[in-house]
Design a protein around this motif. Structure first.
Motif, PDB file in Angstrom:
ATOM      1  N   ASP A 377       0.814  -1.210   0.000  1.00  0.00           N
ATOM      2  CA  ASP A 377       0.000   0.000   0.000  1.00  0.00           C
ATOM      3  C   ASP A 377       0.850   1.263   0.000  1.00  0.00           C
ATOM      4  O   ASP A 377       0.442   2.300  -0.536  1.00  0.00           O
ATOM      5  N   ASP A 378       2.072   1.194   0.561  1.00  0.00           N
ATOM      6  CA  ASP A 378       2.983   2.332   0.499  1.00  0.00           C
ATOM      7  C   ASP A 378       3.381   2.622  -0.951  1.00  0.00           C
ATOM      8  O   ASP A 378       3.451   3.784  -1.379  1.00  0.00           O
ATOM      9  N   ILE A 379       3.636   1.549  -1.722  1.00  0.00           N
ATOM     10  CA  ILE A 379       4.018   1.714  -3.131  1.00  0.00           C
ATOM     11  C   ILE A 379       2.850   2.296  -3.924  1.00  0.00           C
ATOM     12  O   ILE A 379       3.022   3.190  -4.752  1.00  0.00           O
ATOM     13  N   PHE A 380       1.627   1.796  -3.645  1.00  0.00           N
ATOM     14  CA  PHE A 380       0.450   2.326  -4.332  1.00  0.00           C
ATOM     15  C   PHE A 380       0.280   3.818  -4.053  1.00  0.00           C
ATOM     16  O   PHE A 380       0.039   4.619  -4.967  1.00  0.00           O
ATOM     17  N   LYS A 381       0.413   4.211  -2.784  1.00  0.00           N
ATOM     18  CA  LYS A 381       0.273   5.627  -2.438  1.00  0.00           C
ATOM     19  C   LYS A 381       1.322   6.474  -3.149  1.00  0.00           C
ATOM     20  O   LYS A 381       1.033   7.568  -3.639  1.00  0.00           O
ATOM     21  N   ARG A 382       2.540   5.958  -3.197  1.00  0.00           N
ATOM     22  CA  ARG A 382       3.618   6.714  -3.826  1.00  0.00           C
ATOM     23  C   ARG A 382       3.368   6.884  -5.330  1.00  0.00           C
ATOM     24  O   ARG A 382       3.548   7.967  -5.889  1.00  0.00           O
ATOM     25  N   LEU A 383       2.952   5.794  -5.986  1.00  0.00           N
ATOM     26  CA  LEU A 383       2.685   5.863  -7.421  1.00  0.00           C
ATOM     27  C   LEU A 383       1.551   6.839  -7.715  1.00  0.00           C
ATOM     28  O   LEU A 383       1.614   7.608  -8.687  1.00  0.00           O
ATOM     29  N   TYR A 384       0.505   6.808  -6.910  1.00  0.00           N
ATOM     30  CA  TYR A 384      -0.615   7.722  -7.119  1.00  0.00           C
ATOM     31  C   TYR A 384      -0.157   9.170  -6.960  1.00  0.00           C
ATOM     32  O   TYR A 384      -0.482  10.044  -7.766  1.00  0.00           O
ATOM     33  N   ARG A 385       0.621   9.403  -5.908  1.00  0.00           N
ATOM     34  CA  ARG A 385       1.115  10.757  -5.649  1.00  0.00           C
ATOM     35  C   ARG A 385       2.025  11.238  -6.785  1.00  0.00           C
ATOM     36  O   ARG A 385       1.959  12.386  -7.217  1.00  0.00           O
ATOM     37  N   ALA A 399     -10.215   0.184  -2.009  1.00  0.00           N
ATOM     38  CA  ALA A 399     -10.291  -0.765  -3.125  1.00  0.00           C
ATOM     39  C   ALA A 399      -8.980  -1.525  -3.273  1.00  0.00           C
ATOM     40  O   ALA A 399      -8.967  -2.732  -3.530  1.00  0.00           O
ATOM     41  N   PHE A 400      -7.856  -0.825  -3.085  1.00  0.00           N
ATOM     42  CA  PHE A 400      -6.562  -1.495  -3.196  1.00  0.00           C
ATOM     43  C   PHE A 400      -6.381  -2.506  -2.072  1.00  0.00           C
ATOM     44  O   PHE A 400      -5.877  -3.613  -2.294  1.00  0.00           O
ATOM     45  N   ALA A 401      -6.815  -2.139  -0.871  1.00  0.00           N
ATOM     46  CA  ALA A 401      -6.699  -3.056   0.260  1.00  0.00           C
ATOM     47  C   ALA A 401      -7.534  -4.314   0.028  1.00  0.00           C
ATOM     48  O   ALA A 401      -7.103  -5.432   0.326  1.00  0.00           O
ATOM     49  N   GLU A 402      -8.736  -4.144  -0.532  1.00  0.00           N
ATOM     50  CA  GLU A 402      -9.590  -5.297  -0.835  1.00  0.00           C
ATOM     51  C   GLU A 402      -8.946  -6.166  -1.909  1.00  0.00           C
ATOM     52  O   GLU A 402      -8.958  -7.398  -1.813  1.00  0.00           O
ATOM     53  N   THR A 408      -4.746 -14.379  -5.594  1.00  0.00           N
ATOM     54  CA  THR A 408      -3.782 -14.119  -6.664  1.00  0.00           C
ATOM     55  C   THR A 408      -2.919 -12.912  -6.343  1.00  0.00           C
ATOM     56  O   THR A 408      -1.738 -12.878  -6.628  1.00  0.00           O
ATOM     57  N   ALA A 409      -3.537 -11.911  -5.728  1.00  0.00           N
ATOM     58  CA  ALA A 409      -2.784 -10.723  -5.353  1.00  0.00           C
ATOM     59  C   ALA A 409      -1.760 -11.054  -4.290  1.00  0.00           C
ATOM     60  O   ALA A 409      -0.629 -10.584  -4.316  1.00  0.00           O
ATOM     61  N   LYS A 410      -2.153 -11.910  -3.296  1.00  0.00           N
ATOM     62  CA  LYS A 410      -1.213 -12.292  -2.237  1.00  0.00           C
ATOM     63  C   LYS A 410      -0.015 -13.028  -2.836  1.00  0.00           C
ATOM     64  O   LYS A 410       1.144 -12.812  -2.442  1.00  0.00           O
ATOM     65  N   ALA A 411      -0.296 -13.917  -3.827  1.00  0.00           N
ATOM     66  CA  ALA A 411       0.790 -14.685  -4.429  1.00  0.00           C
ATOM     67  C   ALA A 411       1.734 -13.744  -5.158  1.00  0.00           C
ATOM     68  O   ALA A 411       2.958 -13.919  -5.112  1.00  0.00           O
TER      69      ALA A 411
END
Length: 413
Positions: A377-385, A399-402, A408-411
């Motif tokens: 989630d840190d990477i997602f926040k950074r990319l969005y910013r 939505a990203f957390a879900e 598949t996402a965990k893998a």
């Protein structure tokens, strides 16, 4: 002697999942009519005949129907085809016994003798003029992989210098065979130094471009070099006799404003007399709306203002690339665009999105240690910013957390 030089047909190619058989057939029909109208003596197809090494049955049928029609219309026409980096050499050569009987020569791979030596004689093919006599000799070299070329262990770049050596070896065979007044023509599917590529549609042959050849490979003894691989027609090194003809169809939206062509090559004895471009009619138009990326409201207005011909069958309807500049993500973007286009005779092939964030605002790079310490989630926040210049809204974070909780996402994480 008159030759038609073409390459990079990419039969079977799809444009953003749209089949293009209609366009390829329009080109082949036009090419057949052009060969007849120009009373061509030879057709040179310089590689990438198919788009993939495993072309569809429909794509193969298109090729062989065209070859049969060309020979029926012009029985004395010499046809020489070489494999490109997209082609399967073995598949291209599979029907060779039948094609040889029709006077159609296909070189998919470098042939070798029983002892393993390169069969140089098999790479030098005669081309006949209107009288039926040999008017030229063709050095027909397909796309060359490192294992195809002579060994030059002491060379600084064994691959590139091996290619140059092979051309010299087949040239010597041609020089020994030819009689006064007969020209020498070379064919190749390769990347030349200084060649201009077409963005989005060309596959690099070797990472880093170390395979790029100098135009010096084709010296003054060669009247004309018919090249394939680069999709834009161009002279190599400013030399009139070393040419890419380019692809006959636009293979990406980067070529929307480029007019494709084949080349008519006229030889006079041993020399090149003239090279002329024959523009290929575009059977299906490519539209970029708008010309430059714009906010969604402006894109919808541009779509509404489109003037499109009525009555076009679906295979002939234009492809459209919508170029949208977003201030924030728009999950319903495709639905909005499809709704705007639903009553128009056009096909939405691509959506190009860009951010309204000012150019030059690039975040500082992370070290490997810093990257390893980040959570997804840190990477997602950074990319969005980085992309939108503001913090990710709570609904997007939720939505990203879900999504990250899915197996598949965990893998993947």
């Amino acid at each position: 002697m008159r030759l038609i030089h073409t390459s990079d047909w990419h039969l079977g190619q799809t444009l953003h999942n749209f089949e293009r058989g209609f366009e390829h057939q329009c080109f082949l029909d036009w090419l057949l009519a052009t060969l007849v109208a120009e009373q061509a003596d030879g057709l040179l197809v310089a590689g990438d005949i198919f788009d993939t090494a495993n072309p569809s049955a429909a794509a193969q049928k298109q090729l062989y129907r065209f070859l049969q029609q060309a020979k029926a219309s012009l029985p004395r026409l010499d046809i020489v085809m070489i494999a490109g980096n997209h082609d399967s050499a073995g598949r291209l050569e599979a029907p060779r016994p039948l094609l040889d009987a029709l006077g159609i020569r296909v070189i998919g791979q470098v042939p070798r003798l029983d002892g393993g030596e390169i069969d140089l004689d098999a790479l030098v093919l005669p081309l006949h003029g209107a009288s039926g006599e040999i008017a030229a000799w063709c050095l027909a070299l397909p796309f060359l992989r490192p294992g195809d070329v002579p060994r030059t262990d002491q060379a600084e770049d064994p691959y590139r210098e091996g290619i140059a050596l092979l051309y010299q070896q087949v040239l010597q065979v041609a020089l020994a065979r030819r009689r006064p007044g007969q020209a020498i023509v070379a064919m190749g599917h390769c990347h030349m130094v200084g060649g201009t590529i077409s963005a989005e549609s060309e596959r690099r042959i070797v990472i880093g471009g170390s395979e790029a050849l100098s135009a010096d490979v084709f010296g003054p003894a060669i009247a004309y070099a018919a090249l394939g691989h680069l999709h834009k027609a161009q002279k190599v090194g400013g030399q009139e006799h070393v040419r890419y003809c380019g692809s006959p169809l636009p293979l990406s939206f980067a070529e929307v404003d480029y007019r494709h062509q084949v080349l008519r090559v006229d030889l006079a004895g041993e020399a090149l007399r003239e090279v002329s471009a024959l523009p290929v009619p575009r059977a299906v138009e490519l539209l970029r709306v708008p010309k430059q990326p714009a906010p969604l409201e402006a894109v919808l207005s541009a779509i509404k203002a489109l003037e499109l011909p009525a009555g076009l069958a679906p295979p002939a309807q234009p492809y459209l690339e919508a170029r949208v500049r977003l201030a924030a993500p728009e999950p319903a973007l495709r639905s909005i665009l499809e709704t705007a286009l639903q009553s128009l005779p056009v096909r939405l092939a691509k959506i190009e999105t860009s951010s309204t964030r000012q150019a030059g605002e690039v975040a500082s790079a992370l070290s490997l240690d810093e990257l390893a310490s980040l959570q997804p989630d840190d990477i997602f926040k950074r990319l969005y910013r980085d992309r939108y210049g503001e913090e990710a809204p709570d609904p997007f974070l939720a939505a990203f957390a879900e999504l990250s909780l899915l197996p598949t996402a965990k893998a993947a994480v």
